[in-house]
Write a protein that holds these residues in place. Structure first.
Motif, PDB file in Angstrom:
ATOM      1  N   LYS A  11     -42.405   7.623  13.209  1.00 26.65           N
ATOM      2  CA  LYS A  11     -41.307   7.996  12.297  1.00 26.65           C
ATOM      3  C   LYS A  11     -41.831   8.005  10.859  1.00 26.65           C
ATOM      4  CE  LYS A  11     -39.720   3.232  11.727  1.00 26.65           C
ATOM      5  NZ  LYS A  11     -38.646   2.245  11.861  1.00 26.65           N
ATOM      6  N   ASN A  12     -41.061   8.603   9.957  1.00 27.84           N
ATOM      7  CA  ASN A  12     -41.442   8.670   8.523  1.00 27.84           C
ATOM      8  C   ASN A  12     -42.805   9.323   8.295  1.00 27.84           C
ATOM      9  OD1 ASN A  12     -39.147   7.181   7.750  1.00 27.84           O
ATOM     10  ND2 ASN A  12     -40.225   5.244   8.163  1.00 27.84           N
ATOM     11  N   GLY A  13     -43.237  10.153   9.224  1.00 27.55           N
ATOM     12  CA  GLY A  13     -44.559  10.752   9.081  1.00 27.55           C
ATOM     13  C   GLY A  13     -44.509  12.102   8.370  1.00 27.55           C
ATOM     14  N   THR A  14     -45.656  12.507   7.841  1.00 24.76           N
ATOM     15  CA  THR A  14     -45.823  13.860   7.317  1.00 24.76           C
ATOM     16  C   THR A  14     -46.867  14.514   8.212  1.00 24.76           C
ATOM     17  OG1 THR A  14     -45.363  13.036   5.106  1.00 24.76           O
ATOM     18  CG2 THR A  14     -46.352  15.215   5.265  1.00 24.76           C
ATOM     19  N   PHE A  15     -46.545  15.689   8.745  1.00 30.36           N
ATOM     20  CA  PHE A  15     -47.365  16.284   9.806  1.00 30.36           C
ATOM     21  C   PHE A  15     -47.846  17.683   9.446  1.00 30.36           C
ATOM     22  CE2 PHE A  15     -44.339  13.338  11.717  1.00 30.36           C
ATOM     23  CZ  PHE A  15     -45.153  12.553  12.516  1.00 30.36           C
ATOM     24  N   ALA A  16     -49.099  17.941   9.702  1.00 28.84           N
ATOM     25  CA  ALA A  16     -49.676  19.278   9.500  1.00 28.84           C
ATOM     26  C   ALA A  16     -49.437  20.096  10.755  1.00 28.84           C
ATOM     27  CB  ALA A  16     -51.166  19.177   9.213  1.00 28.84           C
ATOM     28  N   VAL A  17     -48.306  20.802  10.797  1.00 29.82           N
ATOM     29  CA  VAL A  17     -48.025  21.631  11.973  1.00 29.82           C
ATOM     30  C   VAL A  17     -48.629  23.031  11.805  1.00 29.82           C
ATOM     31  CG1 VAL A  17     -45.998  20.368  12.738  1.00 29.82           C
ATOM     32  CG2 VAL A  17     -45.730  22.196  11.041  1.00 29.82           C
ATOM     33  N   LEU A  18     -48.971  23.375  10.552  1.00 26.54           N
ATOM     34  CA  LEU A  18     -49.730  24.592  10.230  1.00 26.54           C
ATOM     35  C   LEU A  18     -49.073  25.900  10.677  1.00 26.54           C
ATOM     36  CD1 LEU A  18     -53.423  23.435  10.824  1.00 26.54           C
ATOM     37  CD2 LEU A  18     -51.978  23.157   8.816  1.00 26.54           C
ATOM     38  N   THR A  19     -47.743  25.912  10.758  1.00 25.11           N
ATOM     39  CA  THR A  19     -47.072  27.192  10.991  1.00 25.11           C
ATOM     40  C   THR A  19     -46.968  27.919   9.651  1.00 25.11           C
ATOM     41  OG1 THR A  19     -44.982  26.007  10.769  1.00 25.11           O
ATOM     42  CG2 THR A  19     -45.744  26.450  12.996  1.00 25.11           C
ATOM     43  N   GLU A  20     -46.941  29.240   9.713  1.00 23.09           N
ATOM     44  CA  GLU A  20     -46.968  30.059   8.493  1.00 23.09           C
ATOM     45  C   GLU A  20     -45.840  29.698   7.527  1.00 23.09           C
ATOM     46  OE1 GLU A  20     -49.044  31.964   6.982  1.00 23.09           O
ATOM     47  OE2 GLU A  20     -50.451  31.775   8.645  1.00 23.09           O
ATOM     48  N   ASP A  21     -44.620  29.616   8.044  1.00 23.01           N
ATOM     49  CA  ASP A  21     -43.473  29.438   7.140  1.00 23.01           C
ATOM     50  C   ASP A  21     -43.352  28.015   6.619  1.00 23.01           C
ATOM     51  OD1 ASP A  21     -42.988  28.785   9.792  1.00 23.01           O
ATOM     52  OD2 ASP A  21     -40.812  28.888   9.545  1.00 23.01           O
ATOM     53  N   LYS A  22     -43.767  27.054   7.410  1.00 21.17           N
ATOM     54  CA  LYS A  22     -43.637  25.646   6.986  1.00 21.17           C
ATOM     55  C   LYS A  22     -44.809  24.853   7.534  1.00 21.17           C
ATOM     56  CE  LYS A  22     -39.832  22.539   6.054  1.00 21.17           C
ATOM     57  NZ  LYS A  22     -38.468  22.135   6.390  1.00 21.17           N
ATOM     58  N   PRO A  23     -45.946  24.872   6.856  1.00 25.11           N
ATOM     59  CA  PRO A  23     -47.155  24.240   7.419  1.00 25.11           C
ATOM     60  C   PRO A  23     -47.082  22.724   7.506  1.00 25.11           C
ATOM     61  CG  PRO A  23     -47.595  25.191   5.240  1.00 25.11           C
ATOM     62  CD  PRO A  23     -46.213  25.617   5.609  1.00 25.11           C
ATOM     63  N   VAL A  24     -46.214  22.118   6.675  1.00 26.67           N
ATOM     64  CA  VAL A  24     -46.116  20.657   6.673  1.00 26.67           C
ATOM     65  C   VAL A  24     -44.659  20.252   6.868  1.00 26.67           C
ATOM     66  CG1 VAL A  24     -46.375  18.581   5.235  1.00 26.67           C
ATOM     67  CG2 VAL A  24     -48.116  20.385   5.152  1.00 26.67           C
ATOM     68  N   ILE A  25     -44.407  19.343   7.802  1.00 27.61           N
ATOM     69  CA  ILE A  25     -43.037  18.836   7.952  1.00 27.61           C
ATOM     70  C   ILE A  25     -43.032  17.317   7.844  1.00 27.61           C
ATOM     71  CG2 ILE A  25     -42.310  20.759   9.451  1.00 27.61           C
ATOM     72  CD1 ILE A  25     -42.399  18.692  11.796  1.00 27.61           C
ATOM     73  N   ARG A  26     -41.896  16.782   7.460  1.00 27.26           N
ATOM     74  CA  ARG A  26     -41.704  15.327   7.453  1.00 27.26           C
ATOM     75  C   ARG A  26     -40.756  14.985   8.581  1.00 27.26           C
ATOM     76  NH1 ARG A  26     -43.340  13.080   2.181  1.00 27.26           N
ATOM     77  NH2 ARG A  26     -44.067  14.907   1.041  1.00 27.26           N
ATOM     78  N   GLY A  27     -41.101  13.995   9.374  1.00 31.69           N
ATOM     79  CA  GLY A  27     -40.195  13.650  10.457  1.00 31.69           C
ATOM     80  C   GLY A  27     -40.815  12.780  11.523  1.00 31.69           C
ATOM     81  N   TYR A  28     -40.731  13.266  12.747  1.00 32.41           N
ATOM     82  CA  TYR A  28     -41.022  12.444  13.928  1.00 32.41           C
ATOM     83  C   TYR A  28     -41.999  13.130  14.879  1.00 32.41           C
ATOM     84  CZ  TYR A  28     -36.763  10.203  12.291  1.00 32.41           C
ATOM     85  OH  TYR A  28     -35.837   9.565  11.517  1.00 32.41           O
ATOM     86  N   MET A  29     -42.789  12.313  15.552  1.00 33.93           N
ATOM     87  CA  MET A  29     -43.618  12.844  16.634  1.00 33.93           C
ATOM     88  C   MET A  29     -43.561  11.866  17.798  1.00 33.93           C
ATOM     89  SD  MET A  29     -47.453  14.521  16.529  1.00 33.93           S
ATOM     90  CE  MET A  29     -48.509  13.095  16.331  1.00 33.93           C
ATOM     91  N   LEU A  30     -43.240  12.398  18.964  1.00 34.01           N
ATOM     92  CA  LEU A  30     -43.129  11.576  20.169  1.00 34.01           C
ATOM     93  C   LEU A  30     -44.362  11.777  21.041  1.00 34.01           C
ATOM     94  CD1 LEU A  30     -41.092   9.730  21.811  1.00 34.01           C
ATOM     95  CD2 LEU A  30     -40.346  11.850  22.943  1.00 34.01           C
ATOM     96  N   ILE A  31     -44.947  10.665  21.484  1.00 33.58           N
ATOM     97  CA  ILE A  31     -46.137  10.745  22.336  1.00 33.58           C
ATOM     98  C   ILE A  31     -45.817  10.097  23.683  1.00 33.58           C
ATOM     99  CG2 ILE A  31     -48.535   9.965  22.663  1.00 33.58           C
ATOM    100  CD1 ILE A  31     -47.282  10.256  19.159  1.00 33.58           C
ATOM    101  N   GLU A  32     -46.121  10.822  24.767  1.00 36.82           N
ATOM    102  CA  GLU A  32     -45.962  10.257  26.114  1.00 36.82           C
ATOM    103  C   GLU A  32     -47.285  10.418  26.837  1.00 36.82           C
ATOM    104  OE1 GLU A  32     -42.184  11.109  28.195  1.00 36.82           O
ATOM    105  OE2 GLU A  32     -41.675  12.308  26.430  1.00 36.82           O
TER     106      GLU A  32
END
Lengths: 436, 436
Positions: A11-32
């Motif tokens: 939680k509270n992370g900043t993530f390099a998703v590298l999509t054209e319109d929004k390369p960086v998002i703030r939010g959540y990543m779930l790992i299983e």
């Protein structure tokens, strides 16, 4: 905290998703287990209580992918720098490498794997000798790797056969091992070190085992000229003629290319491992990367061996790729930061023919890293992609996960004994010197 | 331990003395107050009991010297990267810089001084506005600096006069301040931003105050062409004609030079601050550094402003200088590691016309740094000069001393409040955005 459950949430992370319109998002990543199963700005709906990891102040990136190297050569880092290329090779590198035992390769590889993991590289390609030793280190470290026995064919038919058999056996034995973290390739070393008929045998093995091919190509101008002299063809046409490109192929360097050669590489889906640090240091030249990318060629980044780089810092390779092509072409938009970051991640996975690795999105393997953004050289928080490429270094890496398992925590390696490796690597180098 | 006595001895150290026959020695260094009074392999004979510092595992280097920058621009790091140069300047940099208050400059400079000290830079040149604020930070930090108000003269005669008076007053007031750690220069910004008669006034002030001159010169091809169009001369001849080179002069960039211009610079003892990172990122080109050095010109290294670099890592600048000229010229011996290290230290001091700084030898100021060599990427211990230039980064710096006083200890700054500076710099950037 070290996550021990098989399902956890950042939680509270900043993530390099590298999509054209929004390369960086703030939010959540779930790992299983070994996969990312969710990434987004909204908290995922979960029925159960879940282990949470606070990502505040951290920038999460896909693990970096180093697509060309000879990592055991770390034992020769700094040994005979600033010499002319042939002197360096003939008087320094080759005599020492000839003395490498399996144990030397083990400790040199361990030193490099440690350096790479601590620096945010989660996958590397290695082409060398004594590959069982490299594979052993990879298995122990938790890292992901594409391994291949690089074969020089300037020897008798008997020795050629023995080497090819060895390369084949290694590729067969280790493909898919270490929980699938190890895959293999088939590697004739280079057009100038392998006779044409010998290269054709590697192509056949690659077909038989359904494996990709990796080779050095067109690193120096002299080697291109020699190829024309010896075979009447430049290296690209030569390899094409020998059937190499009938297999998925990754070539290292590709510094000296004509427009026509770039077209052939693009048409055949041949990927290029661009090694800017090594190409500069050995004065090989500056590869035509903007043109390759424009033609649709997959270009990724490699450090090459640590004796010709002299480190395994993929942040530095991304930065060099972003910088030198601007300087060389006069175009400040030649390779933007985001493209350099893709070369170091997504295009790296593509170059290694790996599925499910190289980006942060649901369904991908959980190979990712976190860098600490709350440092003077990474402030103010304007553009994290830009900071990762133009300002950061491998030493900013705080945590690293491969296949969902944490391997680096606050800069410390959880899977390897760093102190022992440092000591043994130093001793291995001293041993090589003593055996002179 | 923090050394509090005014005479102390480093033992078990490895030192970069950079002499031709033996560039690295193992042994002892004695510090008395602000000076190195002994360095050598033998333990110095001392009558009294003395405080000892164990240098085991550390490589001691002269503090790095950054000879060109605008450090307050750290507030704009990553703000609008990967744009064409004119768009970046006109739409991003200039509108924001126009809003900079003295307080912004203070926090931006503090952020940069923190980054530089932690990264092993002990002296920097800064050319900017609100220079009293920069001087204040330098005074508090314990760093050494050469400060100069950079003046753009594209304005009315009244404003020109006001700016020149301000630059003169600053240079007079601060020269020799902060226990002699601050010296000053006189800086018309560039030939293309200052009319010729205005530049001549700066030359007169430099004569009156007996100070050196610093200016930007021939950074881009376009600016050279414009100079020829406007004044019928290329920038070197133009500045020479205006009397600039009658003063000790340091020019920044000097990317686009003819053979004749290189000769003029050499004949006039003009020093060059080479800024490889910035020149590449802004696609200005690759300076003719091997030719400059061969002609006898003193070439040092600068980061330029952190908005066009995007960090203040002098290890990176040394590495870039060592690498790109090999790649660009095809000569693997173009700039060896030792020459790059000298450019970052000894030649830096010479470029800034500072006496007693820039090398480790008896009688020199005790400005030095220690890097931790017991790390995977700095092993095995083959060649420490090579490792410092080709493998290390600013993050490997463990301790830093300026004028004999420790300012960084185990990576922590002893003189500035890092947490506050990080917070205030971020707030300053957000304030600039809000005032849009």
């Amino acid at each position: 905290m070290l996550i021990t459950t098989n399902k956890w949430l950042i939680k509270n992370g900043t993530f390099a998703v590298l999509t054209e319109d929004k390369p960086v998002i703030r939010g959540y990543m779930l790992i299983e287990n070994d996969r990312i199963t969710y990434i987004g700005e909204e908290r995922p709906k979960l029925d159960e209580q879940i282990t949470e990891f606070d990502g505040k102040g951290l920038f999460f990136l896909p693990g970096l992918i180093n697509t060309h190297g000879h990592v055991a050569m770390s034992l020769l880092r700094g040994y005979g720098d600033d010499l002319a290329l042939q002197v360096w090779l003939q008087e320094k590198m080759w005599p020492m490498e000839a003395k490498f035992t399996g144990e030397d390769v083990y400790w040199g590889s361990a030193l490099s794997v440690l350096e790479m993991l601590k620096g945010g590289t989660t996958t590397f390609l290695d082409m060398y000798d004594h590959m069982n030793q490299v594979a052993k280190v990879v298995e122990q470290s938790g890292m992901r790797a594409v391994l291949t026995r690089g074969v020089i064919g300037l020897c008798s038919p008997d020795v050629q056969k023995q080497k090819l058999d060895e390369a084949t056996a290694f590729a067969k034995d280790w493909n898919g091992k270490a929980d699938g973290r190890i895959t293999t390739m088939i590697s004739p070393h280079a057009p100038y070190t392998c006779p044409p008929d010998y290269i054709e045998k590697f192509v056949q093995v690659a077909h038989d085992l359904n494996l990709p091919i990796h080779t050095h190509m067109s690193e120096t101008k002299a080697e291109v000229e020699q190829n024309v002299k010896d075979y009447g063809l430049r290296p690209v046409a030569h390899l094409q003629k020998l059937g190499v490109f009938s297999r998925p192929t990754l070539v290292a360097h590709a510094v000296h290319l004509t427009d026509e050669e770039i077209e052939i590489l693009a048409a055949n889906g041949v990927a290029v491992s661009h090694n800017p640090g090594s190409n500069l240091k050995l004065a090989s030249g500056i590869a035509r990367v903007p043109e390759l990318l424009k033609a649709g060629v997959t270009v990724s980044l490699g450090t090459d061996g640590p004796a010709s780089n002299n480190n395994l810092d993929m942040f530095e390779e991304m930065r060099l790729a972003a910088l030198i092509h601007k300087g060389a072409t006069g175009d400040p938009l030649a390779i933007p930061a985001m493209e350099a970051l893709r070369m170091g991640t997504e295009y790296g996975a593509k170059s290694l023919f790996l599925e499910g690795v190289g980006s942060l999105s649901a369904g991908m393997k959980a190979d990712f890293i976190a860098i600490n953004m709350d440092q003077p050289h990474l402030l103010p928080h304007t553009d994290f992609i830009s900071h990762a490429v133009y300002s950061a270094s491998s030493k900013d890496v705080e945590h690293v996960w491969v296949d969902g398992k944490q391997v680096i925590k606050h800069g410390e390696c959880l899977t390897l004994d760093e102190e022992r490796i440092r000591r043994e690597a130093q001793a291995a180098f001293e041993g090589l010197l003593a055996r002179s």
